[in-house]
Design a protein around this motif. Structure first.
Motif, PDB file in Angstrom:
ATOM      1  N   ASN A  51       0.823  -1.216   0.000  1.00 22.94           N
ATOM      2  CA  ASN A  51       0.000   0.000   0.000  1.00 22.94           C
ATOM      3  C   ASN A  51       0.856   1.264   0.000  1.00 22.94           C
ATOM      4  O   ASN A  51       0.595   2.222  -0.736  1.00 22.94           O
ATOM      5  N   LEU A  52       1.882   1.266   0.840  1.00 21.85           N
ATOM      6  CA  LEU A  52       2.757   2.438   0.936  1.00 21.85           C
ATOM      7  C   LEU A  52       3.611   2.597  -0.326  1.00 21.85           C
ATOM      8  O   LEU A  52       3.919   3.716  -0.736  1.00 21.85           O
ATOM      9  N   GLY A  53       3.992   1.470  -0.916  1.00 17.84           N
ATOM     10  CA  GLY A  53       4.740   1.525  -2.165  1.00 17.84           C
ATOM     11  C   GLY A  53       3.908   2.139  -3.280  1.00 17.84           C
ATOM     12  O   GLY A  53       4.389   2.988  -4.039  1.00 17.84           O
ATOM     13  N   LEU A  54       2.631   1.721  -3.359  1.00 19.41           N
ATOM     14  CA  LEU A  54       1.726   2.309  -4.348  1.00 19.41           C
ATOM     15  C   LEU A  54       1.500   3.788  -4.069  1.00 19.41           C
ATOM     16  O   LEU A  54       1.493   4.616  -4.986  1.00 19.41           O
ATOM     17  N   SER A  55       1.317   4.108  -2.791  1.00 17.69           N
ATOM     18  CA  SER A  55       1.104   5.499  -2.401  1.00 17.69           C
ATOM     19  C   SER A  55       2.280   6.372  -2.823  1.00 17.69           C
ATOM     20  O   SER A  55       2.098   7.467  -3.381  1.00 17.69           O
ATOM     21  N   ILE A  60      -0.344   9.161  -4.253  1.00 15.03           N
ATOM     22  CA  ILE A  60      -1.705   9.173  -3.720  1.00 15.03           C
ATOM     23  C   ILE A  60      -1.671   8.895  -2.225  1.00 15.03           C
ATOM     24  O   ILE A  60      -0.643   8.484  -1.676  1.00 15.03           O
ATOM     25  N   LEU A  61      -2.786   9.128  -1.545  1.00 13.12           N
ATOM     26  CA  LEU A  61      -2.877   8.854  -0.120  1.00 13.12           C
ATOM     27  C   LEU A  61      -2.781   7.356   0.152  1.00 13.12           C
ATOM     28  O   LEU A  61      -3.167   6.529  -0.688  1.00 13.12           O
ATOM     29  N   TYR A  62      -2.308   7.023   1.351  1.00 13.53           N
ATOM     30  CA  TYR A  62      -2.249   5.615   1.759  1.00 13.53           C
ATOM     31  C   TYR A  62      -3.627   4.975   1.624  1.00 13.53           C
ATOM     32  O   TYR A  62      -3.762   3.873   1.085  1.00 13.53           O
ATOM     33  N   GLY A  63      -4.653   5.667   2.113  1.00 12.22           N
ATOM     34  CA  GLY A  63      -5.999   5.115   2.097  1.00 12.22           C
ATOM     35  C   GLY A  63      -6.490   4.815   0.698  1.00 12.22           C
ATOM     36  O   GLY A  63      -7.151   3.795   0.468  1.00 12.22           O
ATOM     37  N   THR A  64      -6.182   5.685  -0.233  1.00  9.34           N
ATOM     38  CA  THR A  64      -6.587   5.469  -1.632  1.00  9.34           C
ATOM     39  C   THR A  64      -5.912   4.230  -2.191  1.00  9.34           C
ATOM     40  O   THR A  64      -6.547   3.412  -2.880  1.00  9.34           O
ATOM     41  N   ALA A  65      -4.619   4.076  -1.889  1.00  8.69           N
ATOM     42  CA  ALA A  65      -3.886   2.892  -2.340  1.00  8.69           C
ATOM     43  C   ALA A  65      -4.454   1.632  -1.692  1.00  8.69           C
ATOM     44  O   ALA A  65      -4.638   0.603  -2.353  1.00  8.69           O
ATOM     45  N   SER A  66      -4.742   1.722  -0.405  1.00 13.35           N
ATOM     46  CA  SER A  66      -5.292   0.583   0.323  1.00 13.35           C
ATOM     47  C   SER A  66      -6.644   0.154  -0.242  1.00 13.35           C
ATOM     48  O   SER A  66      -6.917  -1.039  -0.416  1.00 13.35           O
ATOM     49  N   ALA A  98      -9.293   5.328   7.618  1.00 12.87           N
ATOM     50  CA  ALA A  98      -8.994   5.576   9.035  1.00 12.87           C
ATOM     51  C   ALA A  98      -7.520   5.932   9.202  1.00 12.87           C
ATOM     52  O   ALA A  98      -7.172   6.861   9.940  1.00 12.87           O
ATOM     53  N   VAL A  99      -6.654   5.213   8.486  1.00 14.12           N
ATOM     54  CA  VAL A  99      -5.215   5.515   8.534  1.00 14.12           C
ATOM     55  C   VAL A  99      -4.971   6.934   8.028  1.00 14.12           C
ATOM     56  O   VAL A  99      -4.187   7.693   8.622  1.00 14.12           O
ATOM     57  N   ASP A 100      -5.632   7.317   6.934  1.00 15.10           N
ATOM     58  CA  ASP A 100      -5.499   8.683   6.417  1.00 15.10           C
ATOM     59  C   ASP A 100      -5.934   9.709   7.451  1.00 15.10           C
ATOM     60  O   ASP A 100      -5.304  10.770   7.608  1.00 15.10           O
ATOM     61  N   PHE A 101      -7.016   9.404   8.166  1.00 16.42           N
ATOM     62  CA  PHE A 101      -7.526  10.325   9.191  1.00 16.42           C
ATOM     63  C   PHE A 101      -6.499  10.522  10.304  1.00 16.42           C
ATOM     64  O   PHE A 101      -6.217  11.660  10.701  1.00 16.42           O
ATOM     65  N   PHE A 102      -5.954   9.423  10.806  1.00 18.85           N
ATOM     66  CA  PHE A 102      -4.981   9.527  11.898  1.00 18.85           C
ATOM     67  C   PHE A 102      -3.686  10.184  11.427  1.00 18.85           C
ATOM     68  O   PHE A 102      -3.006  10.869  12.200  1.00 18.85           O
TER      69      PHE A 102
END
Length: 230
Positions: A51-55, A60-66, A98-102
């Motif tokens: 996810n972080l690699g895609l981000s 893009i945001l982690y959440g979007t990748a996730s 949720a990760v994006d929010f935090f």
């Protein structure tokens, strides 16, 4: 009674909606656990490396990748004709956001050493384990990744599910690493510590995940349409 949390049978619209709320809240808190494992800054868990690699590579945001990864896996689950539940769609969306929010509120500062990173990562894994319990107790389906693991295990009968899991996690980690995702000691802790920590959490609340009968999406739709579920 399964553990301390009473799982409702999802035979009415009210029960399904209540369990959807339980699943959503559980997954939001689960996202905080995921966030902690990332903030530990000692290497992310295998799926988060991806996810972080895609981000990083796509900006893009982690959440979007996730969400993109989760729904892609969900599509594979559907193609493999695995049972799909309402909570799987909630899972695919809520955890990443949720990760994006935090991240946005900077809830916990990034650790700057292994000595602080390891405890933070373990706390994150414990939070994830207990929220997995409440999420699964909603009986509306497992996560897309767990469903994929079961699907692959069923199709590679000569291989133990543990080996299939290692292969799947290794593939996610390798692709994520190629995309610039963070790999480190934390990746190993997540890969080999998640299972035992989850089992410890489940045992502490007397929860047996094999006794949960997840409701399929089609049955949930029938309930919403006021048709009897067998």
């Amino acid at each position: 009674m399964i553990g301390f949390f009473r799982a409702r049978e999802n035979r009415t619209t009210k029960e399904i909606v209540l369990n959807m709320v339980v699943a959503a809240i559980s997954l939001f808190v689960n996202g905080f656990g995921v966030y902690l494992t990332i903030q530990a800054n000692i290497g992310a868990g295998p799926w988060d490396v991806l996810n972080l690699g895609l981000s990083k590579s796509l900006g893009i945001l982690y959440g979007t990748a996730s969400i993109a990864v989760s729904y892609a896996i969900l599509g594979i689950d559907v193609a493999l004709k695995e049972p799909i539940g309402l909570a799987m769609f909630i899972d695919a969306f809520v955890v990443g956001k949720a990760v994006d929010f935090f991240n946005k509120i900077d809830a916990v500062h990034e650790c700057n050493s292994v000595l602080t990173g390891i405890p933070v990562m373990i706390i994150g894994l414990v939070i994830m384990a207990y929220t997995q319990y409440t999420y699964m107790s909603a009986s509306l389906g497992c996560g897309p990744r767990d469903t994929l693991l079961v699907a692959l295990a069923k199709r590679t009968k000569k291989l133990p599910i543990g080996l299939v899991s290692i292969a799947l996690l290794s593939l996610a980690t390798f692709i994520g690493w190629l995309l610039g995702g963070p790999v480190g000691i934390g990746t190993l802790i997540c890969a080999f510590g998640t299972g035992p920590i989850m089992q410890m959490a489940f045992n502490s609340v007397r929860f047996d995940a094999t006794h949960v009968h997840h409701q399929h999406l089609a049955d949930s739709v029938r309930v919403f349409m006021d048709k009897k579920v067998a």
